[in-house]
Design an enzyme around this catalytic site. Sequence first.
Site, short mmCIF file in Angstrom:
data_model
loop_
_atom_site.label_atom_id
_atom_site.label_comp_id
_atom_site.label_asym_id
_atom_site.label_seq_id
_atom_site.Cartn_x
_atom_site.Cartn_y
_atom_site.Cartn_z
N ASP A 54 8.34 -18.63 54.24
CA ASP A 54 9.06 -19.35 53.20
C ASP A 54 9.67 -18.37 52.21
O ASP A 54 9.05 -17.37 51.83
CB ASP A 54 8.09 -20.29 52.48
CG ASP A 54 8.76 -21.15 51.45
OD1 ASP A 54 9.65 -21.93 51.83
OD2 ASP A 54 8.41 -21.04 50.26
N GLU A 103 13.05 -17.58 56.57
CA GLU A 103 13.94 -18.46 55.82
C GLU A 103 14.77 -17.57 54.90
O GLU A 103 14.32 -17.16 53.83
CB GLU A 103 13.16 -19.48 54.98
CG GLU A 103 14.11 -20.43 54.24
CD GLU A 103 13.47 -21.18 53.09
OE1 GLU A 103 13.98 -22.25 52.74
OE2 GLU A 103 12.46 -20.69 52.54
#
Length: 712
Positions: A468, A497
């Site tokens: 993330d 990400e």
Amino acid sequence: MHHPGPPRFLHVGESVELAPRNPDPSAEFAWRLLDQPAESSVTIGDGAVVHLAPDVPGIYRVELDAPDGVHTQTVRAFPDPCREARFSVTAADVDGDLDGVDHAAVIGQFNDFTMGTHRAERTGEGDRADADDRSGEHVRASGNAGGEWTLDVALPPGTHEAIFAFGDEFDPHATSEVTVEGAGRPRVRLDGRREDDEIVVTATADAAPDGSVPSVEYHLDDRDALTRDAVTVDDETLRAPVDALPELSRVHAVAVAERHSIADTLTIRAEQVGERTRTVSVDRPADPPGWVRDATVYEIFVRAFAGDTVDTTFAEIERRVPYLASLGIDAVWLTPVCASPTRHGYHITDLFDTAADLGTRAEFVSLVDRLHDAGIRVLFDLVINHTSRDHPAFQLHRAGVPEYADHYERVPAAQDTTGVDWAGDDAPGHYFTWSRIPNLNYDSLAVREWMLDVVDEWAPLVDGFRCDVAWGVSHGFWKEVRERLKARDETFLLLDETVPRDAAFRENEFDVHYDTDLYATLRDIGTGDVPANSLFDALDDSRRHGYPDEALHMRYVENHDEDRYAADCDDGSLRPAAAATFTLPGVPMIYYGQERGVPTDRGTMRWHDGDADLTEFHRRLVTLRNEHPALRAPGVESVACDVYTGDPDHVVAYERGTADERLIVVLNFGSDPAVVTPDRDVDHTDQFGESVWTEDGIRVDDIAVLTTSNQE
């Protein structure tokens, strides 16, 4: 070993973080600059983690004095490719009312989406105001009574976007896009082989779009015993006597033209077998594990998956594994399962334990085992850019406990846009308006040790990490994480990400990358804003960004951060958009409920009232890709079609293939069927099984997959 790692490559105008590996907060570390270009006047800090900002192109050599010895590292700085560009919006561009608003925060990739570092002030027509960026330098920003707001900032070639957040809020806001002319990034690939008593490394350099033919620079790894005087370099070829090779050598190369490429790396291992024989093996450590090239990923937003009458727990997900198996998917990505006060789970309060509402750690392990029994790998959502502000570490940090003073980023109070009356005379760093998830401080050895412990805690249980806010964590730390994990298990997967995407995270960091370009283009096709063949431009963006051909991109139409495709786009366009993700090169991802017709981005899974036909459509896409190697191969070629009925702008065709199989894929994004004829001979059998031939050609509702007739 505390050695800081491989050579680092950047351009003037950037800075590079340098840090000891295997951090020990109780140890003493000291950095010094050994060598730098004659024109350079930069200095280096005195902390354990330092930031070097080259001021002229050239080679910088740094030295780290650590408890296990003295280590050197090379930093290569290239010329600055950035040019001044202007973001600009007018009152007509603003989504909302500007009455009483006198300033705007401007955020984008250029400042890591950090509010308060760049501001456009509304000062009256013709007046200008200086705005400080986060480094303390001035940028020029202005606004006028007529409603124009501008920000001047240096940007590299390419298309860039900025968000003007008026009054430091996203309501109202406006978006500006600018294109800086110039070459993309070149690319380089290294291959190695043994020729008699030499190891031969060959670099294949590829010019960037609009760029000139690049040269190649080789760099040896400062951690290894292989020295420059033991090798010979002739243009794109490096040679070394086998007898001169240590047990481990790492060779790095960059392509250099108007800009520099990301580095490619070869690992060379030499082993003495008997008195006269040395065996040599060569591998490419940045390449992804083989299994993911054929994989389909399924993302589960965990707290919505069990349905509307049952709370989702690990046990409830486990009971639904037969459904996942029936889809034919290969890996499940679970949104965060650690302790968190939020439904989405990204505000974590305990990085080492599971959330009580989901179940115990033992129950999580049971779920993983059940998925493994079904042949499905598990991707753990690794959240190490930030914690919840309810995490005890952050509470102790803001309360002045000395041991936690350096655990989180600190920014000047004047830069803070939250409106929170933070304890102390500064504020925590964060991205966007995410004031509840403060950024961790990777300049702290204690934080680096803490986050490596988190990595070590979960990696043995799962098959990979979806990372993330990967763009918020330093490149040096990700390089350490990759080497740490791959040394234990080469098949372990790292998915980044990075939004928007950045090829730098391919440089010995991540295996698979978010493809935000194709995602956005499929949305624009679905809304009718661009023609269907624009997807080729999106694919070409990978090359302009500098991703090598062997890089893998995650292709998706939805995820937990975005609205559902069908909610934003024209009726009927979800099916061809999903089909594009399965028939173009890359790793397709299905977001839970995409295949069931769930109408909201994090809505409850529709089990009893889901769209059965849509579910079966996705099952058949998975089967199609699994059964046809051509659809898992690299490369795609545009195919022209005559369109007899339907809108040509809604139709796109392309060829995929291997030496043994060539397929033509035709997608129709229109709401009505299209009758088309590809410009090459094809068999009159649709491998997907939905389209039929008419007198004028093949009728395509959503997708047709045709075999070329000239195959044996």
